[in-house]
Design a protein around this motif. Structure first.
Motif, PDB file in Angstrom:
ATOM      1  N   GLU A 244       0.789  -1.052  -0.035  1.00  0.00           N
ATOM      2  CA  GLU A 244       0.136   0.370  -0.297  1.00  0.00           C
ATOM      3  C   GLU A 244       1.149   1.359   0.024  1.00  0.00           C
ATOM      4  OE1 GLU A 244      -2.452   1.001   3.354  1.00  0.00           O
ATOM      5  OE2 GLU A 244      -3.295   2.401   2.773  1.00  0.00           O
ATOM      6  N   ASP A 245       1.046   1.809  -1.283  1.00  0.00           N
ATOM      7  CA  ASP A 245       1.945   3.113  -0.966  1.00  0.00           C
ATOM      8  C   ASP A 245       1.077   4.155  -0.531  1.00  0.00           C
ATOM      9  OD1 ASP A 245       3.914   1.528  -1.956  1.00  0.00           O
ATOM     10  OD2 ASP A 245       3.834   2.473  -4.207  1.00  0.00           O
ATOM     11  N   PHE A 246       1.643   5.371  -0.155  1.00  0.00           N
ATOM     12  CA  PHE A 246       1.287   6.120   0.714  1.00  0.00           C
ATOM     13  C   PHE A 246      -0.011   5.874   2.035  1.00  0.00           C
ATOM     14  CE2 PHE A 246       1.747   7.618  -3.776  1.00  0.00           C
ATOM     15  CZ  PHE A 246       2.205   8.035  -3.804  1.00  0.00           C
ATOM     16  N   CYS A 247       0.483   5.052   2.623  1.00  0.00           N
ATOM     17  CA  CYS A 247      -0.633   4.188   3.312  1.00  0.00           C
ATOM     18  C   CYS A 247      -1.331   5.136   4.150  1.00  0.00           C
ATOM     19  CB  CYS A 247       0.227   3.034   3.925  1.00  0.00           C
ATOM     20  SG  CYS A 247       1.322   3.543   4.766  1.00  0.00           S
ATOM     21  N   GLY A 248      -0.465   6.031   4.602  1.00  0.00           N
ATOM     22  CA  GLY A 248      -0.693   7.083   6.027  1.00  0.00           C
ATOM     23  C   GLY A 248      -0.957   5.879   7.622  1.00  0.00           C
ATOM     24  N   THR A 249      -2.383   5.765   7.893  1.00  0.00           N
ATOM     25  CA  THR A 249      -2.378   5.023   8.934  1.00  0.00           C
ATOM     26  C   THR A 249      -3.042   3.462   8.405  1.00  0.00           C
ATOM     27  OG1 THR A 249      -4.639   5.028   8.700  1.00  0.00           O
ATOM     28  CG2 THR A 249      -3.862   7.427   9.605  1.00  0.00           C
ATOM     29  N   GLY A 250      -2.235   3.399   7.377  1.00  0.00           N
ATOM     30  CA  GLY A 250      -2.534   1.970   6.805  1.00  0.00           C
ATOM     31  C   GLY A 250      -3.493   1.032   7.056  1.00  0.00           C
ATOM     32  N   HIS A 251      -4.049   1.872   7.341  1.00  0.00           N
ATOM     33  CA  HIS A 251      -6.114   0.841   7.599  1.00  0.00           C
ATOM     34  C   HIS A 251      -6.150   0.152   6.485  1.00  0.00           C
ATOM     35  CE1 HIS A 251     -10.512   2.686   7.921  1.00  0.00           C
ATOM     36  NE2 HIS A 251     -10.258   1.348   8.189  1.00  0.00           N
ATOM     37  N   THR A 252      -5.994   0.351   4.404  1.00  0.00           N
ATOM     38  CA  THR A 252      -6.493  -0.387   3.853  1.00  0.00           C
ATOM     39  C   THR A 252      -4.942  -1.901   3.719  1.00  0.00           C
ATOM     40  OG1 THR A 252      -6.584   1.933   2.524  1.00  0.00           O
ATOM     41  CG2 THR A 252      -6.092  -1.399   1.513  1.00  0.00           C
ATOM     42  N   SER A 253      -3.770  -1.969   4.756  1.00  0.00           N
ATOM     43  CA  SER A 253      -3.060  -2.805   5.057  1.00  0.00           C
ATOM     44  C   SER A 253      -3.648  -3.607   5.672  1.00  0.00           C
ATOM     45  CB  SER A 253      -1.732  -2.527   5.382  1.00  0.00           C
ATOM     46  OG  SER A 253      -1.285  -1.905   4.351  1.00  0.00           O
ATOM     47  N   ARG A 254      -4.124  -3.123   6.611  1.00  0.00           N
ATOM     48  CA  ARG A 254      -4.605  -4.140   7.469  1.00  0.00           C
ATOM     49  C   ARG A 254      -6.403  -4.428   7.337  1.00  0.00           C
ATOM     50  NH1 ARG A 254      -8.641  -1.596  12.566  1.00  0.00           N
ATOM     51  NH2 ARG A 254      -9.717  -1.021  11.026  1.00  0.00           N
ATOM     52  N   GLU A 255      -7.039  -3.804   6.664  1.00  0.00           N
ATOM     53  CA  GLU A 255      -8.297  -4.841   5.663  1.00  0.00           C
ATOM     54  C   GLU A 255      -7.579  -5.747   4.562  1.00  0.00           C
ATOM     55  OE1 GLU A 255     -11.418  -4.336   6.017  1.00  0.00           O
ATOM     56  OE2 GLU A 255     -12.024  -5.519   4.622  1.00  0.00           O
ATOM     57  N   TRP A 256      -6.344  -5.559   4.206  1.00  0.00           N
ATOM     58  CA  TRP A 256      -5.787  -6.873   3.562  1.00  0.00           C
ATOM     59  C   TRP A 256      -5.548  -7.750   4.506  1.00  0.00           C
ATOM     60  CZ3 TRP A 256      -6.521  -8.489  -1.560  1.00  0.00           C
ATOM     61  CH2 TRP A 256      -5.247  -9.735  -1.513  1.00  0.00           C
ATOM     62  N   VAL A 257      -4.802  -7.961   5.382  1.00  0.00           N
ATOM     63  CA  VAL A 257      -3.849  -8.915   6.294  1.00  0.00           C
ATOM     64  C   VAL A 257      -5.663  -9.533   7.115  1.00  0.00           C
ATOM     65  CG1 VAL A 257      -1.677  -8.023   6.380  1.00  0.00           C
ATOM     66  CG2 VAL A 257      -3.196  -8.062   8.105  1.00  0.00           C
ATOM     67  N   GLY A 258      -6.377  -8.739   6.734  1.00  0.00           N
ATOM     68  CA  GLY A 258      -7.823  -9.967   7.716  1.00  0.00           C
ATOM     69  C   GLY A 258      -8.280 -10.527   7.264  1.00  0.00           C
ATOM     70  N   ARG A 259      -7.992  -9.750   5.472  1.00  0.00           N
ATOM     71  CA  ARG A 259      -9.107 -11.052   5.207  1.00  0.00           C
ATOM     72  C   ARG A 259      -8.550 -12.964   5.008  1.00  0.00           C
ATOM     73  NH1 ARG A 259     -12.165  -8.291   1.046  1.00  0.00           N
ATOM     74  NH2 ARG A 259     -12.906  -6.351   2.277  1.00  0.00           N
ATOM     75  N   ARG A 260      -7.568 -13.005   4.628  1.00  0.00           N
ATOM     76  CA  ARG A 260      -7.080 -14.121   4.502  1.00  0.00           C
ATOM     77  C   ARG A 260      -6.147 -14.426   5.319  1.00  0.00           C
ATOM     78  NH1 ARG A 260      -9.290 -13.717  -0.692  1.00  0.00           N
ATOM     79  NH2 ARG A 260      -7.512 -12.880  -1.427  1.00  0.00           N
TER      80      ARG A 260
ATOM     81  N   ASP B 281       2.603   5.990  13.570  1.00  0.00           N
ATOM     82  CA  ASP B 281       2.492   5.637  14.265  1.00  0.00           C
ATOM     83  C   ASP B 281       1.494   5.663  14.792  1.00  0.00           C
ATOM     84  OD1 ASP B 281       5.270   5.751  14.704  1.00  0.00           O
ATOM     85  OD2 ASP B 281       6.066   7.477  15.231  1.00  0.00           O
ATOM     86  N   TRP B 282       0.786   7.005  14.510  1.00  0.00           N
ATOM     87  CA  TRP B 282      -0.758   6.600  14.890  1.00  0.00           C
ATOM     88  C   TRP B 282      -1.243   5.675  14.006  1.00  0.00           C
ATOM     89  CZ3 TRP B 282      -6.158   5.836  13.169  1.00  0.00           C
ATOM     90  CH2 TRP B 282      -6.785   6.727  13.481  1.00  0.00           C
ATOM     91  N   GLY B 283      -0.959   4.503  13.163  1.00  0.00           N
ATOM     92  CA  GLY B 283      -1.942   4.128  12.396  1.00  0.00           C
ATOM     93  C   GLY B 283      -1.624   2.715  13.261  1.00  0.00           C
ATOM     94  N   LEU B 284      -0.033   2.116  13.956  1.00  0.00           N
ATOM     95  CA  LEU B 284       0.578   1.533  14.285  1.00  0.00           C
ATOM     96  C   LEU B 284      -0.382   1.060  16.204  1.00  0.00           C
ATOM     97  CD1 LEU B 284       4.110   1.581  13.415  1.00  0.00           C
ATOM     98  CD2 LEU B 284       2.831  -0.563  12.841  1.00  0.00           C
ATOM     99  N   GLU B 285      -0.701   2.217  16.545  1.00  0.00           N
ATOM    100  CA  GLU B 285      -1.336   2.486  17.525  1.00  0.00           C
ATOM    101  C   GLU B 285      -2.484   1.698  17.527  1.00  0.00           C
ATOM    102  OE1 GLU B 285      -0.563   5.615  19.710  1.00  0.00           O
ATOM    103  OE2 GLU B 285      -2.059   5.191  20.926  1.00  0.00           O
ATOM    104  N   HIS B 286      -3.379   2.292  16.250  1.00  0.00           N
ATOM    105  CA  HIS B 286      -4.927   2.274  16.658  1.00  0.00           C
ATOM    106  C   HIS B 286      -5.442   1.085  15.293  1.00  0.00           C
ATOM    107  CE1 HIS B 286      -4.268   6.433  18.563  1.00  0.00           C
ATOM    108  NE2 HIS B 286      -5.491   5.942  18.843  1.00  0.00           N
ATOM    109  N   ASN B 287      -4.016   0.701  14.340  1.00  0.00           N
ATOM    110  CA  ASN B 287      -5.021  -0.018  13.440  1.00  0.00           C
ATOM    111  C   ASN B 287      -3.993  -1.753  13.440  1.00  0.00           C
ATOM    112  OD1 ASN B 287      -6.941   2.065  12.267  1.00  0.00           O
ATOM    113  ND2 ASN B 287      -5.160   2.395  10.865  1.00  0.00           N
ATOM    114  N   ILE B 288      -2.862  -1.349  14.129  1.00  0.00           N
ATOM    115  CA  ILE B 288      -2.183  -2.363  13.312  1.00  0.00           C
ATOM    116  C   ILE B 288      -1.972  -2.931  14.797  1.00  0.00           C
ATOM    117  CG2 ILE B 288       0.048  -3.603  12.702  1.00  0.00           C
ATOM    118  CD1 ILE B 288      -1.742  -2.409  10.518  1.00  0.00           C
ATOM    119  N   ASP B 289      -1.520  -2.259  16.018  1.00  0.00           N
ATOM    120  CA  ASP B 289      -0.871  -3.355  17.146  1.00  0.00           C
ATOM    121  C   ASP B 289      -2.728  -4.079  17.865  1.00  0.00           C
ATOM    122  OD1 ASP B 289       1.073  -2.233  17.063  1.00  0.00           O
ATOM    123  OD2 ASP B 289       1.542  -0.565  17.926  1.00  0.00           O
TER     124      ASP B 289
END
Ligand SMILES: C[S@@+](CC[C@H](N)C(=O)[O-])C[C@H]1O[C@@H](n2cnc3c(N)ncnc32)[C@H](O)[C@@H]1O
Length: 282
Positions: A61-77, A93-101
């Motif tokens: 995910e380029d320009f991923c910002g908070t990584g919201h889309t990456s989180r959605e991808w790994v949640g699929r399979r 850092d915000w994305g790691l704390e709220h979306n990934i961790d």
């Protein structure tokens, strides 16, 4: 006469909304209002499967910002992995704390957010099945040379058969200085096309948020980019070596809006505002 006694709860003061300019988090508001990552990943996942006859595994995910889309991808399979690239450390850092961790450890281990320029994705950003450039973020490249360099670098990062997905908006309204309000549950999202130079197509846009208590969060996000045209983008993708690019145009609903259904087209139609995905095959 019958007297109706309201239950205590109903008579107590209304609870304060957590959505005010002083209390809301701009990244939360952005995630609620701007990108529909579920629909985006549905499109990417299904289109890849149709074109390649199998599911993709590795997504960048380029320009991923908070990584919201990456989180959605790994949640699929359980076989999916994602890497997100962004140059802004604070947003990552915000994305790691709220979306990934908060993800379960087994899911969390399959996603990485990396502080890198997309022009130099590095080894961990290579050998991808899919690269995404969404939310028009690639428009920050304002010259043909830099955008072509970026596209070339994406192509080098894909495995044979890999696919690059970009989103795009166009239509006469894209060239207007204007504001558009949209209600999103407890707040109003404002897309502000604030300034455009028609000689260069350089433009400045803001996102503002307005709240029910009358407070406002002005200029919560600012974008300085070039408004590209569809033929320019497709020519540059071809110059960067992509074997073909297909435009998937969103259909109309019955109320002058989009219906969320993106289908491949050979020809567009004149329309005040339209959205599309570009699917570029390595
Ligand atoms: C429109 S925002 C996308 C935000 C993202 N979709 C999200 O959900 O948070 C654009 C992002 O691109 C990043 N960016 C701008 N130039 C970049 C570059 N050369 N390399 C990597 N990221 C970049 C910005 O830091 C910003 O986070």
């Amino acid at each position: 006469m019958t007297t109706i006694t309201l239950p205590r709860k109903a008579r107590s003061k209304p609870r304060r909304s957590k959505y005010t300019a002083a209390t809301a988090d701009r990244h939360v508001l952005y995630q609620m209002a701007v990108q529909n990552v579920e629909a985006e990943i549905d499109f990417v996942d299904e289109t890849y499967k149709i074109l390649r006859g199998r599911h993709a595994l590795k997504l960048r995910e380029d320009f991923c910002g908070t990584g919201h889309t990456s989180r959605e991808w790994v949640g699929r399979r359980r076989t999916n992995t994602a890497i997100g690239l962004d140059i802004d450390r604070a947003t990552l850092d915000w994305g790691l704390e709220h979306n990934i961790d908060p993800l379960p450890p087994a899911t969390r281990s399959r996603v990485r957010l990396v502080n890198r320029d997309v022009l130099h994705p590095g080894r961990s950003g290579s050998r991808m099945d899919i690269v995404l450039a969404m939310n028009f973020s690639y428009w920050i490249f304002k010259t043909r040379e830099t955008l072509r360099e970026y596209f070339k670098s994406v192509r080098r990062s894909l495995v044979p058969g890999g696919i690059f997905f970009l989103d795009f908006y166009g239509g006469s309204e894209a060239y207007e200085v204007q504001r558009e309000d949209r209600k999103v549950g407890p707040f109003t999202y404002v897309w502000d096309q604030n300034w455009l130079d028609p000689l260069t197509n350089h433009m400045r846009c803001y996102i503002h948020f307005k709240f029910k208590d009358g407070s406002r969060m002005d200029r919560a996000f600012c974008y300085e980019w070039r408004l590209w045209s569809m033929p320019e983008i497709r020519e540059l993708l071809a110059e960067a070596g992509f074997s073909n690019s297909t435009v998937y145009l969103e259909g109309d609903d019955d109320d002058e809006g989009g219906d969320g259904d993106f289908q491949p087209v050979e020809e567009g139609e004149v329309c005040a505002a339209w959205l599309a995905y570009i699917v570029a095959e390595r």
